[in-house]
Write a protein that holds these residues in place. Sequence first.
Motif, PDB file in Angstrom:
ATOM      1  N   GLY A  18      49.441  40.951  48.615  1.00 10.86           N
ATOM      2  CA  GLY A  18      48.057  40.752  48.167  1.00 10.86           C
ATOM      3  C   GLY A  18      47.952  40.731  46.649  1.00 10.86           C
ATOM      4  O   GLY A  18      47.228  39.907  46.081  1.00 10.86           O
ATOM      5  N   CYS A  19      48.675  41.614  45.966  1.00 10.43           N
ATOM      6  CA  CYS A  19      48.659  41.628  44.496  1.00 10.43           C
ATOM      7  C   CYS A  19      49.286  40.359  43.933  1.00 10.43           C
ATOM      8  O   CYS A  19      48.797  39.802  42.942  1.00 10.43           O
ATOM      9  CB  CYS A  19      49.397  42.856  43.977  1.00 10.43           C
ATOM     10  N   GLY A  20      50.334  39.880  44.557  1.00 14.68           N
ATOM     11  CA  GLY A  20      50.945  38.626  44.117  1.00 14.68           C
ATOM     12  C   GLY A  20      49.995  37.457  44.277  1.00 14.68           C
ATOM     13  O   GLY A  20      49.879  36.597  43.397  1.00 14.68           O
ATOM     14  N   TRP A  25      46.026  33.580  41.905  1.00 16.48           N
ATOM     15  CA  TRP A  25      44.649  33.074  41.880  1.00 16.48           C
ATOM     16  C   TRP A  25      44.043  33.238  40.490  1.00 16.48           C
ATOM     17  O   TRP A  25      43.393  32.324  39.985  1.00 16.48           O
ATOM     18  CB  TRP A  25      43.807  33.813  42.921  1.00 16.48           C
ATOM     19  N   LEU A  26      44.268  34.388  39.856  1.00 16.26           N
ATOM     20  CA  LEU A  26      43.748  34.606  38.500  1.00 16.26           C
ATOM     21  C   LEU A  26      44.372  33.639  37.496  1.00 16.26           C
ATOM     22  O   LEU A  26      43.692  33.117  36.619  1.00 16.26           O
ATOM     23  CB  LEU A  26      43.995  36.053  38.065  1.00 16.26           C
ATOM     24  N   ARG A  27      45.656  33.385  37.643  1.00 12.74           N
ATOM     25  CA  ARG A  27      46.322  32.436  36.750  1.00 12.74           C
ATOM     26  C   ARG A  27      45.783  31.028  36.954  1.00 12.74           C
ATOM     27  O   ARG A  27      45.554  30.296  35.986  1.00 12.74           O
ATOM     28  CB  ARG A  27      47.819  32.459  37.004  1.00 12.74           C
ATOM     29  N   ARG A  31      43.859  28.751  34.094  1.00 10.69           N
ATOM     30  CA  ARG A  31      44.294  27.399  33.747  1.00 10.69           C
ATOM     31  C   ARG A  31      43.179  26.389  33.958  1.00 10.69           C
ATOM     32  O   ARG A  31      43.014  25.450  33.172  1.00 10.69           O
ATOM     33  CB  ARG A  31      45.511  26.986  34.584  1.00 10.69           C
ATOM     34  N   ALA A  32      42.388  26.557  35.011  1.00 11.84           N
ATOM     35  CA  ALA A  32      41.271  25.639  35.258  1.00 11.84           C
ATOM     36  C   ALA A  32      40.238  25.742  34.142  1.00 11.84           C
ATOM     37  O   ALA A  32      39.698  24.725  33.694  1.00 11.84           O
ATOM     38  CB  ALA A  32      40.640  25.942  36.616  1.00 11.84           C
TER      39      ALA A  32
END
Length: 83
Positions: A18-20, A25-27, A31-32
């Motif tokens: 889940g942390c991975g 998702w945050l990265r 980038r978006a």
Amino acid sequence: MDSAMVVVTIVSIGTAKGCGLLALWLRLRWRAQQELARQRCLAGALGAAAAGGRLEFETSGADGHRLRMRLLPAPAAEGRGGI
């Protein structure tokens, strides 16, 4: 192996996955946002260039993305009150 050890193992594996997934998702979100900011910058520059100016840009790729832009004013029209 007792049942408590199995539960702890499953929970820790699930937490790690889940942390991975959260990190990915945050990265992707970061980038978006970078791409949207770059798009807004380019759209503004192209709008200014469409008004008669000239746009020069240079870009680099790979990991350290670099974009250099220069907006030059439109050349003065000939026969307009020059010396």
